[in-house]
Scaffold this motif. Structure first.
Motif, mmCIF file in Angstrom:
data_model
loop_
_atom_site.group_PDB
_atom_site.id
_atom_site.type_symbol
_atom_site.label_atom_id
_atom_site.label_comp_id
_atom_site.label_asym_id
_atom_site.label_seq_id
_atom_site.Cartn_x
_atom_site.Cartn_y
_atom_site.Cartn_z
ATOM 1 N N ASP A 46 0.861 -1.180 0.000
ATOM 2 C CA ASP A 46 0.000 0.000 0.000
ATOM 3 C C ASP A 46 0.894 1.225 0.000
ATOM 4 N N GLN A 48 0.271 4.149 0.363
ATOM 5 C CA GLN A 48 -0.082 5.154 1.364
ATOM 6 C C GLN A 48 0.458 4.804 2.752
ATOM 7 N N THR A 208 -17.956 2.864 -2.075
ATOM 8 C CA THR A 208 -16.765 2.008 -2.145
ATOM 9 C C THR A 208 -17.207 0.635 -2.633
ATOM 10 N N HIS A 210 -15.337 -3.087 -3.935
ATOM 11 C CA HIS A 210 -14.079 -3.785 -4.196
ATOM 12 C C HIS A 210 -14.227 -5.300 -4.285
ATOM 13 N N PRO A 240 -13.881 6.840 -3.939
ATOM 14 C CA PRO A 240 -12.445 6.536 -3.847
ATOM 15 C C PRO A 240 -12.238 5.121 -4.392
ATOM 16 N N HIS A 242 -10.016 1.882 -6.129
ATOM 17 C CA HIS A 242 -8.760 1.159 -6.302
ATOM 18 C C HIS A 242 -8.349 1.240 -7.774
ATOM 19 N N ASP A 263 -8.634 9.052 -6.126
ATOM 20 C CA ASP A 263 -7.692 8.065 -5.609
ATOM 21 C C ASP A 263 -8.076 7.671 -4.184
ATOM 22 N N PRO A 264 -7.645 6.477 -3.743
ATOM 23 C CA PRO A 264 -7.892 6.091 -2.347
ATOM 24 C C PRO A 264 -7.402 7.161 -1.382
ATOM 25 N N PHE A 270 -10.754 9.836 4.577
ATOM 26 C CA PHE A 270 -11.925 9.042 4.200
ATOM 27 C C PHE A 270 -13.039 9.189 5.231
#
Length: 367
Positions: A46, A48, A208, A210, A240, A242, A263-264, A270
């Protein structure tokens, strides 16, 4: 002195272990003989998760990163087990504490038990009943070899009792993710998209998505997003996304003036968005917990949940994966008819203190 090895494998795990680290540090200051070592398996890369990520959570960077990400589920599991075995042989511990339901949770629990090291599982006992989810397999395996079960709800307690776990090994403590949410709430950060898009409190929706069932089948994803757009009353839909999902959305050509792909975000950004949203549309499990505590309507695009208390007591509703369920659900939100939710027992910000208090009793019993 009781030594604990705390394992985290993915970004959400760190949200769950951060308050436990804070509680251990506070206990040490009070003179209790307890210390910990933080192991990041590196299950998920990740970008981030930089030094700033750990600074936001007010925890130190991990003592070691096993860099065990990549490959198939089997390859990843094997890499985590090999790396964690070396870690435990080099740094013996009294207790391995695993959290959640990622591959690292299961792999490190197995490794610890084979080295005759006791295991405690935070978020034990939660079940979706859906064996097609890798997380459900991880939960079942981990709980079959755990010594101490730290649970988030009475439903989780009952799941464990039904599986034959003795009551004295089940410790109902609450939810460490909520510890983090309540601690960090005053520090939420307004993301750039807020001013860029002129967002207004309660006049946008956060999305979201995923899970493979929702994003991997292009025609299904297109229909889900188109239906959400059509039912959104033209208010901004902040998504946001992925990078992998963004490529699929780009390929299927879904566009709308109010569909805003970004972007995330960091945890603090968030949750700033979530806490000010009109509603959240998601297929996540953890977000349903946060929306419940924040009092935000949550529409979950799944047929099952491992967190049923967010439905029975909270603001969450399972609306399934059929796009036709979305318009009436959103109409309930826009008409102000969505349920309010109530306080979930022990989701009070003190879960981690209860965990550390119990760990100290483990040491005294062992002595």
């Amino acid at each position: 002195m009781i030594k604990i090895t705390i394992v985290a494998g993915a970004r959400p795990n760190f949200m769950k272990i951060a308050p436990i680290i804070h509680a251990i540090e506070a206990s040490k200051i009070d003179g209790n003989p307890i210390d910990y070592r933080l192991v990041h398996t590196g299950q998920h890369y990740d970008k981030q998760m930089s030094g700033n990520f750990f600074a936001q959570l007010e925890i130190p960077e991990p003592d070691i990163n096993l860099h065990a990400g990549g490959g198939s589920q089997a390859e990843q599991t094997a890499a985590i087990m090999v790396g964690f075995e070396k870690e435990l042989l080099t740094n013996p511990t009294d207790l391995v504490l695993v959290v959640g339901d990622v591959t690292s949770t299961m792999a490190c629990a197995i490794t610890a038990q084979k080295l005759k090291t006791k295991v405690a599982h935070v978020e034990a006992g939660i079940r979706s009943g859906d064996w097609s989810m890798p997380e459900e397999i991880n939960r079942l395996v981990t709980d079959s070899i755990t010594n101490y079960f730290y649970t988030t709800s009475e439903i989780a307690n009952q799941n464990l009792l039904k599986s034959g776990i003795s009551e004295d090994r089940i410790i109902f403590v609450g939810n460490t993710m909520i510890d983090t949410l309540l601690k960090q709430r005053s520090r939420f950060i307004k993301p750039v998209v807020w001013d860029e898009r002129g967002l207004v409190q309660s006049e946008y929706i956060v999305m979201t998505l995923h899970r493979p069932a929702n994003v991997d089948e292009e025609s299904n994803l297109r229909k889900l997003i188109e239906t959400i757009v059509e039912s959104s009353h033209d208010i901004p839909l902040i998504f946001p996304v992925h990078p992998r999902t963004a490529k699929i959305i780009q390929a299927i050509g879904v566009r709308a003036p109010n569909l805003i792909l970004i972007d995330p975000l960091s945890y603090l950004e968030f949750n700033y968005l979530v806490s000010n949203a009109k509603a959240v549309i998601t297929d996540s499990g953890g977000i349903t917990e946060e929306t419940t505590v924040l009092g935000i309507p949550c529409l979950t695009l799944r047929d099952n949940t491992e967190r049923p208390e967010t439905v029975s007591l909270g603001t969450n509703e399972l609306i399934g994966t059929n796009p036709r369920a979305i318009p009436p659900a959103l109409e309930k939100v826009f008409s102000g008819m969505w349920k309010k939710g109530t306080q979930i027992p022990l989701w009070d910000g003190n879960t981690s203190k209860r965990i550390v208090t119990h760990i100290l009793t483990i040491k005294s019993v062992n002595d």
